[in-house]
Motif scaffolding. Structure first.
Motif, PDB file in Angstrom:
ATOM      1  N   LEU A  60     -10.927   0.281   5.982  1.00 52.88           N
ATOM      2  CA  LEU A  60     -11.034  -0.383   4.689  1.00 52.88           C
ATOM      3  C   LEU A  60      -9.778  -0.018   3.916  1.00 52.88           C
ATOM      4  O   LEU A  60      -9.537   1.165   3.636  1.00 52.88           O
ATOM      5  CB  LEU A  60     -12.272   0.083   3.920  1.00 52.88           C
ATOM      6  N   ALA A  61      -8.942  -1.010   3.621  1.00 54.25           N
ATOM      7  CA  ALA A  61      -7.696  -0.772   2.894  1.00 54.25           C
ATOM      8  C   ALA A  61      -7.926  -1.085   1.421  1.00 54.25           C
ATOM      9  O   ALA A  61      -8.286  -2.217   1.074  1.00 54.25           O
ATOM     10  CB  ALA A  61      -6.578  -1.646   3.451  1.00 54.25           C
ATOM     11  N   PHE A  62      -7.734  -0.092   0.578  1.00 55.07           N
ATOM     12  CA  PHE A  62      -7.833  -0.287  -0.860  1.00 55.07           C
ATOM     13  C   PHE A  62      -6.412  -0.434  -1.388  1.00 55.07           C
ATOM     14  O   PHE A  62      -5.607   0.491  -1.325  1.00 55.07           O
ATOM     15  CB  PHE A  62      -8.562   0.883  -1.520  1.00 55.07           C
ATOM     16  N   VAL A  63      -6.112  -1.638  -1.862  1.00 54.54           N
ATOM     17  CA  VAL A  63      -4.774  -1.960  -2.356  1.00 54.54           C
ATOM     18  C   VAL A  63      -4.886  -2.034  -3.874  1.00 54.54           C
ATOM     19  O   VAL A  63      -5.494  -2.959  -4.418  1.00 54.54           O
ATOM     20  CB  VAL A  63      -4.262  -3.282  -1.750  1.00 54.54           C
ATOM     21  N   TYR A  64      -4.321  -1.035  -4.535  1.00 52.23           N
ATOM     22  CA  TYR A  64      -4.415  -0.926  -5.984  1.00 52.23           C
ATOM     23  C   TYR A  64      -3.185  -1.545  -6.640  1.00 52.23           C
ATOM     24  O   TYR A  64      -2.057  -1.152  -6.345  1.00 52.23           O
ATOM     25  CB  TYR A  64      -4.543   0.539  -6.412  1.00 52.23           C
ATOM     26  N   ASP A  65      -3.417  -2.494  -7.534  1.00 50.30           N
ATOM     27  CA  ASP A  65      -2.374  -3.099  -8.354  1.00 50.30           C
ATOM     28  C   ASP A  65      -2.249  -2.201  -9.582  1.00 50.30           C
ATOM     29  O   ASP A  65      -3.155  -2.145 -10.421  1.00 50.30           O
ATOM     30  CB  ASP A  65      -2.794  -4.519  -8.739  1.00 50.30           C
ATOM     31  N   LEU A  66      -1.157  -1.457  -9.662  1.00 50.90           N
ATOM     32  CA  LEU A  66      -0.993  -0.481 -10.733  1.00 50.90           C
ATOM     33  C   LEU A  66      -0.557  -1.142 -12.032  1.00 50.90           C
ATOM     34  O   LEU A  66       0.385  -1.937 -12.047  1.00 50.90           O
ATOM     35  CB  LEU A  66       0.023   0.582 -10.330  1.00 50.90           C
ATOM     36  N   ALA A  67      -1.228  -0.792 -13.115  1.00 53.53           N
ATOM     37  CA  ALA A  67      -0.839  -1.272 -14.438  1.00 53.53           C
ATOM     38  C   ALA A  67       0.552  -0.720 -14.766  1.00 53.53           C
ATOM     39  O   ALA A  67       0.963   0.326 -14.242  1.00 53.53           O
ATOM     40  CB  ALA A  67      -1.857  -0.820 -15.479  1.00 53.53           C
ATOM     41  N   LEU A  68       1.264  -1.422 -15.636  1.00 51.21           N
ATOM     42  CA  LEU A  68       2.642  -1.035 -15.961  1.00 51.21           C
ATOM     43  C   LEU A  68       2.748   0.381 -16.509  1.00 51.21           C
ATOM     44  O   LEU A  68       3.750   1.063 -16.288  1.00 51.21           O
ATOM     45  CB  LEU A  68       3.239  -2.023 -16.952  1.00 51.21           C
ATOM     46  N   HIS A  69       1.741   0.857 -17.233  1.00 52.62           N
ATOM     47  CA  HIS A  69       1.811   2.188 -17.843  1.00 52.62           C
ATOM     48  C   HIS A  69       1.458   3.319 -16.873  1.00 52.62           C
ATOM     49  O   HIS A  69       1.604   4.473 -17.215  1.00 52.62           O
ATOM     50  CB  HIS A  69       0.898   2.256 -19.072  1.00 52.62           C
ATOM     51  N   VAL A  70       1.012   2.992 -15.674  1.00 56.31           N
ATOM     52  CA  VAL A  70       0.613   4.020 -14.700  1.00 56.31           C
ATOM     53  C   VAL A  70       1.845   4.569 -13.995  1.00 56.31           C
ATOM     54  O   VAL A  70       2.622   3.821 -13.412  1.00 56.31           O
ATOM     55  CB  VAL A  70      -0.386   3.449 -13.659  1.00 56.31           C
ATOM     56  N   VAL A  91      -8.287  -2.803  12.855  1.00 61.02           N
ATOM     57  CA  VAL A  91      -8.938  -3.990  12.312  1.00 61.02           C
ATOM     58  C   VAL A  91      -9.148  -3.650  10.838  1.00 61.02           C
ATOM     59  O   VAL A  91      -9.785  -2.632  10.520  1.00 61.02           O
ATOM     60  CB  VAL A  91     -10.289  -4.278  12.994  1.00 61.02           C
ATOM     61  N   VAL A  92      -8.581  -4.456   9.933  1.00 59.06           N
ATOM     62  CA  VAL A  92      -8.512  -4.068   8.527  1.00 59.06           C
ATOM     63  C   VAL A  92      -9.175  -5.102   7.626  1.00 59.06           C
ATOM     64  O   VAL A  92      -8.981  -6.308   7.792  1.00 59.06           O
ATOM     65  CB  VAL A  92      -7.034  -3.897   8.095  1.00 59.06           C
ATOM     66  N   ASP A  93      -9.912  -4.596   6.656  1.00 59.03           N
ATOM     67  CA  ASP A  93     -10.451  -5.422   5.581  1.00 59.03           C
ATOM     68  C   ASP A  93      -9.824  -4.901   4.297  1.00 59.03           C
ATOM     69  O   ASP A  93      -9.922  -3.702   4.001  1.00 59.03           O
ATOM     70  CB  ASP A  93     -11.976  -5.318   5.537  1.00 59.03           C
ATOM     71  N   VAL A  94      -9.155  -5.772   3.543  1.00 55.87           N
ATOM     72  CA  VAL A  94      -8.440  -5.387   2.333  1.00 55.87           C
ATOM     73  C   VAL A  94      -9.345  -5.575   1.115  1.00 55.87           C
ATOM     74  O   VAL A  94      -9.964  -6.627   0.942  1.00 55.87           O
ATOM     75  CB  VAL A  94      -7.153  -6.224   2.169  1.00 55.87           C
ATOM     76  N   LYS A  95      -9.352  -4.546   0.273  1.00 59.62           N
ATOM     77  CA  LYS A  95     -10.075  -4.581  -0.989  1.00 59.62           C
ATOM     78  C   LYS A  95      -9.063  -4.385  -2.104  1.00 59.62           C
ATOM     79  O   LYS A  95      -8.495  -3.304  -2.242  1.00 59.62           O
ATOM     80  CB  LYS A  95     -11.139  -3.467  -1.047  1.00 59.62           C
ATOM     81  N   GLY A  96      -8.809  -5.417  -2.854  1.00 54.44           N
ATOM     82  CA  GLY A  96      -7.858  -5.343  -3.958  1.00 54.44           C
ATOM     83  C   GLY A  96      -8.532  -4.864  -5.230  1.00 54.44           C
ATOM     84  O   GLY A  96      -9.608  -5.336  -5.582  1.00 54.44           O
ATOM     85  N   ARG A  97      -7.900  -3.926  -5.891  1.00 55.71           N
ATOM     86  CA  ARG A  97      -8.450  -3.360  -7.127  1.00 55.71           C
ATOM     87  C   ARG A  97      -7.318  -3.137  -8.122  1.00 55.71           C
ATOM     88  O   ARG A  97      -6.205  -2.796  -7.734  1.00 55.71           O
ATOM     89  CB  ARG A  97      -9.138  -2.014  -6.873  1.00 55.71           C
ATOM     90  N   ASP A 119       0.171  -7.444   3.763  1.00 54.56           N
ATOM     91  CA  ASP A 119       0.851  -8.090   4.879  1.00 54.56           C
ATOM     92  C   ASP A 119       2.349  -7.766   4.856  1.00 54.56           C
ATOM     93  O   ASP A 119       2.933  -7.382   5.873  1.00 54.56           O
ATOM     94  CB  ASP A 119       0.607  -9.602   4.803  1.00 54.56           C
ATOM     95  N   ALA A 120       2.976  -7.890   3.688  1.00 53.86           N
ATOM     96  CA  ALA A 120       4.410  -7.605   3.563  1.00 53.86           C
ATOM     97  C   ALA A 120       4.703  -6.134   3.858  1.00 53.86           C
ATOM     98  O   ALA A 120       5.700  -5.807   4.519  1.00 53.86           O
ATOM     99  CB  ALA A 120       4.898  -7.974   2.165  1.00 53.86           C
ATOM    100  N   TYR A 121       3.848  -5.253   3.386  1.00 57.10           N
ATOM    101  CA  TYR A 121       4.009  -3.821   3.649  1.00 57.10           C
ATOM    102  C   TYR A 121       4.001  -3.543   5.157  1.00 57.10           C
ATOM    103  O   TYR A 121       4.852  -2.829   5.674  1.00 57.10           O
ATOM    104  CB  TYR A 121       2.888  -3.047   2.946  1.00 57.10           C
ATOM    105  N   LEU A 122       3.023  -4.108   5.863  1.00 56.74           N
ATOM    106  CA  LEU A 122       2.918  -3.890   7.304  1.00 56.74           C
ATOM    107  C   LEU A 122       4.131  -4.439   8.045  1.00 56.74           C
ATOM    108  O   LEU A 122       4.669  -3.791   8.946  1.00 56.74           O
ATOM    109  CB  LEU A 122       1.653  -4.551   7.846  1.00 56.74           C
ATOM    110  N   ARG A 123       4.558  -5.631   7.684  1.00 57.26           N
ATOM    111  CA  ARG A 123       5.695  -6.254   8.356  1.00 57.26           C
ATOM    112  C   ARG A 123       6.974  -5.441   8.124  1.00 57.26           C
ATOM    113  O   ARG A 123       7.792  -5.298   9.027  1.00 57.26           O
ATOM    114  CB  ARG A 123       5.861  -7.687   7.897  1.00 57.26           C
ATOM    115  N   ASP A 130      -3.687 -17.090  -1.255  1.00 55.46           N
ATOM    116  CA  ASP A 130      -3.528 -16.944  -2.695  1.00 55.46           C
ATOM    117  C   ASP A 130      -3.942 -15.564  -3.202  1.00 55.46           C
ATOM    118  O   ASP A 130      -3.954 -15.310  -4.388  1.00 55.46           O
ATOM    119  CB  ASP A 130      -4.307 -18.034  -3.426  1.00 55.46           C
ATOM    120  N   ASN A 131      -4.267 -14.645  -2.304  1.00 55.41           N
ATOM    121  CA  ASN A 131      -4.692 -13.308  -2.678  1.00 55.41           C
ATOM    122  C   ASN A 131      -3.475 -12.380  -2.670  1.00 55.41           C
ATOM    123  O   ASN A 131      -2.958 -12.032  -1.601  1.00 55.41           O
ATOM    124  CB  ASN A 131      -5.771 -12.820  -1.701  1.00 55.41           C
ATOM    125  N   HIS A 132      -3.013 -11.987  -3.853  1.00 51.20           N
ATOM    126  CA  HIS A 132      -1.790 -11.183  -3.930  1.00 51.20           C
ATOM    127  C   HIS A 132      -1.967  -9.798  -3.306  1.00 51.20           C
ATOM    128  O   HIS A 132      -1.004  -9.206  -2.818  1.00 51.20           O
ATOM    129  CB  HIS A 132      -1.272 -11.090  -5.368  1.00 51.20           C
TER     130      HIS A 132
END
Length: 190
Positions: free
Chosen positions: A102-112, A54-60, A12-16, A4-6
Motif C-alpha cells: 500500500l503506497a501512501f503518496v502524500y501531497d505536502l502543503a506549501l508550509h510543510v 503489486v501496488v495500490d496507491v492511496k493519495g492523501r 509512476d514518474a517516481y518509479l520510472r 487524471d489522478n495526480h
C-alpha cells in the motif's frame, strides 16, 4: 491507474525515474481472479534489482484541512478493506516473490517542511510529494475498522509509525533491505 489522478501520476514518474519497469493497471473495469471479481491494483512493478511489487496507491494531503478548516497534522493511512484483501490476493496469485504494497503518496502543503535528507520526497508538476509504503501483509495484521458503513480500515498511529517505510525500501533488493525510520511520515503525527 487513473490518468487524471495526480498521486498516481507522481508515483509512476517516481518509479520510472528510478529505472523500475512499471505496468500501470487500467481500472476502468473489474478484473477476474479465479472465479470471482477482485479490485485491480494500480501498478505492477519490477525494480532494477528484481524487487517485485503489486501496488495500490492511496493519495492523501498533508497537512490537509479538517472539517472545521484547521490543518490536519496526522499522516492519514486509511483505505478500503477491499483494497487490502484484493492486494493480498493479487500478490499471492502473481507468486514468484511478488509483494503487495500500500503506497501512501502524500501531497505536502506549501508550509510543510521536512528535515533535510528525508528520503523519497519527490517534486512533480509543481507539487512536493512524500512517498511511503506499508507491506500489505503487515497492514492487514494491524488494521482496525474505521467505518463499517463505508468499509474503511486504518492503522493506529503507533502501528503505522513502526511499519511505514520510504517507498525506496520496497525497491531495494531483498538482501539489502535495511530497516529505516519513516523520517517524516510519523514525527508530525499527534
Amino acid at each position: 491507474m487513473k490518468s487524471d489522478n495526480h498521486y498516481e501520476a507522481a508515483f509512476d514518474a517516481y518509479l520510472r525515474e528510478r529505472g523500475a519497469a512499471v505496468v500501470p493497471v487500467v481500472e476502468a473495469r473489474r478484473s477476474y481472479l479465479d472465479p470471482g471479481e477482485v479490485k485491480s491494483s494500480d501498478f505492477i512493478v519490477v525494480a532494477p534489482h528484481d524487487a517485485k511489487l503489486v501496488v495500490d496507491v492511496k493519495g492523501r494531503k498533508f497537512a490537509g484541512p479538517t472539517k472545521c478548516g484547521k490543518p490536519r497534522t496526522t499522516w492519514q493511512n486509511w483505505c478500503e478493506r477491499e483494497d487490502v484483501e484484493s492486494l493480498v490476493r493479487w500478490a499471492d496469485r502473481f507468486g514468484g516473490g511478488f509483494r503487495g504494497v500500500l503506497a501512501f503518496v502524500y501531497d505536502l502543503a506549501l508550509h510543510v517542511e521536512l528535515p533535510a535528507g528525508t528520503p523519497d520526497q519527490f517534486v512533480f508538476r509543481g507539487r512536493v510529494y512524500l512517498l511511503r509504503g506499508v507491506a500489505v501483509t503487515d497492514y492487514r495484521a494491524h488494521m482496525r475498522t474505521r467505518s463499517p458503513r463505508w468499509g474503511t480500515v486504518h492503522m493506529l498511529t503507533d502501528d503505522f509509525r513502526s511499519l511505514v517505510k520510504p517507498i525506496s525500501h520496497f525497491l531495494a533488493p531483498a538482501r539489502d533491505v535495511v530497516e529505516c525510520s519513516a523520517d517524516g511520515a510519523g514525527r508530525a503525527e499527534s
